[in-house]
Design an enzyme around this catalytic site. Sequence first.
Site, PDB file in Angstrom:
ATOM      1  N   LYS A  35       0.838  -1.210   0.000  1.00 49.24           N
ATOM      2  CA  LYS A  35       0.000   0.000   0.000  1.00 49.24           C
ATOM      3  C   LYS A  35       0.866   1.249   0.000  1.00 49.24           C
ATOM      4  CE  LYS A  35      -4.284  -1.439   2.100  1.00 49.24           C
ATOM      5  NZ  LYS A  35      -5.224  -1.411   3.196  1.00 49.24           N
ATOM      6  N   ASN A 211     -25.127   2.628  13.457  1.00 47.91           N
ATOM      7  CA  ASN A 211     -25.040   1.577  12.434  1.00 47.91           C
ATOM      8  C   ASN A 211     -26.102   0.502  12.634  1.00 47.91           C
ATOM      9  OD1 ASN A 211     -23.115   2.666  10.860  1.00 47.91           O
ATOM     10  ND2 ASN A 211     -21.508   1.179  11.298  1.00 47.91           N
ATOM     11  N   ALA A 255     -35.534  -1.523  -0.695  1.00 47.36           N
ATOM     12  CA  ALA A 255     -35.452  -2.974  -0.509  1.00 47.36           C
ATOM     13  C   ALA A 255     -34.381  -3.550  -1.430  1.00 47.36           C
ATOM     14  CB  ALA A 255     -36.809  -3.600  -0.799  1.00 47.36           C
ATOM     15  N   CYS A 263     -19.061  -2.671   7.349  1.00 44.61           N
ATOM     16  CA  CYS A 263     -19.473  -2.163   8.671  1.00 44.61           C
ATOM     17  C   CYS A 263     -20.703  -2.845   9.264  1.00 44.61           C
ATOM     18  CB  CYS A 263     -19.721  -0.660   8.584  1.00 44.61           C
ATOM     19  SG  CYS A 263     -18.202   0.256   8.288  1.00 44.61           S
TER      20      CYS A 263
END
Length: 438
Positions: A35, A211, A255, A263
């Site tokens: 990275k 969340n 939906a 998450c």
Amino acid sequence: MKIAMIGTGYVGLVSGVCFSDFGHNVVCVDKDQRKIDMLERGEVPIYEPGLDTLMAKNVEAGRLAFTRDLAAAVDGAEAVFIAVGTPTRRGDGHADLTYVMAAAEEIAKAAKDYVVIVTKSTVPVGTNRKVREVVAAANPDLDFDVASNPEFLREGAAIDDFMKPDRVVVGVETDRAAQVMSDIYRPLYLRDFPIVTTDLESAEMIKYAANAFLATKITFINEIAALCEKVGADVKQVSKGMGMDNRIGNKFLHAGPGYGGSCFPKDTKALARIGQEHASPMYITEAVITVNDSIKRRMIDKLQDLCDGSFNGKTIAVLGVTFKPNTDDMRDAPSLTIVPALVGGGAKVRVCDPQGQHEGEALLPGVDWVDDPYAAVQGADLLVLLTEWNEFRALDLPQIAGSMSRAAMADLRNIYNAEVAKDAGFLAYVSIGRKGFA
Ligand SMILES: NC(=O)c1ccc[n+]([C@@H]2O[C@H](COP(=O)([O-])OP(=O)(O)OC[C@H]3O[C@@H](n4cnc5c(N)ncnc54)[C@H](O)[C@@H]3O)[C@@H](O)[C@H]2O)c1
């Protein structure tokens, strides 16, 4: 201000780049050499719209750098953010805090002067206090504070979310830490974006509660969609009618094939686990997890019905496998449940996704990757629309129906409708919570 960002994934990289754009000097740290090499070459390891340009601008301005050397980045920093992963721990559903605690210890050993150690990773209530203990044990002479600063950005719209947040949540224990955090976020504060300052525990809880609530809202409408199919209602109309009520709101009422991503699955599991540990069961969240799993399985049944009860020998084109559009993130995507069921059932599966192949190749063995949706459906028995990328929103349906061996579509994101599909020449069309034909 000088800031170090530990962890350069979806959250760390976006936060680091945006903080540098605020005018701070930011060094982003990751232990993944690949990275860092990419970032130093000016390449962005993830797909996030707009991130490459903003990153280049701030590197050019000398405010943003990347390194593997945590100690060098932490030395002299006024705030060090921990933005490492907190995946689900194997076996018990708890958030795995190994990376957070390892980072905290490394920071402690590297820091010399007063510093605020800010946890941006999503962590269970009580973690910031544990971070404080770990740091104090590793470097008893260090003058420091801890702060909780959970992140709410959405992949695919991350820069906008970071630059124009609904709110910034900051949990602190001292005025000094509060001042440092307020200096960091001053550009947002000046533009009237609200900063909610709380104690450490409340900040940690806000993230999980938010969340879990959103996951509940999605799961609720998904369950309503299943009932709509039985009673002949149209879930799109139901969502619209519900969402116009200001107390409900129209967001997270679409939906679909069940929530996924980096998450919601892990955070709902972690919240359920936190509840169990404190003898305060999270019954609603536990039900949401169970219902979401059943929704994904319901999708497989739908597809099987469209294949006359068996996937064996069928050719199936799957459009979209990332957990949502505008990201390359495959973590816990519904495709990881659905596609293996097709392959396992004996289907020949062709997959097309604008950004998913790089991550998806290892996760979806046995499929053929195709760049073009029209090539994917050629001679296929079934088209499955699984992620609503813009590229799939305006397909030439008559051309597709004409090129398939059997023109059948499972539109698991409700992009099209039965009338449009019929007019295009499809022989079968199913979607979520609406009338179809077969
Ligand atoms: N992805 C999202 O949309 C999102 C949104 C809000 C909050 N969060 C939370 O933010 C946290 C990070 O999520 P992510 O998706 O960015 O994770 P990620 O897996 O994409 O990135 C984590 C990075 O941290 C690096 N890392 C781990 N330990 C390190 C160490 N000791 N030193 C340096 N680097 C280290 C890893 O190499 C990796 O690159 C999680 O707790 C997550 O729940 C994520």
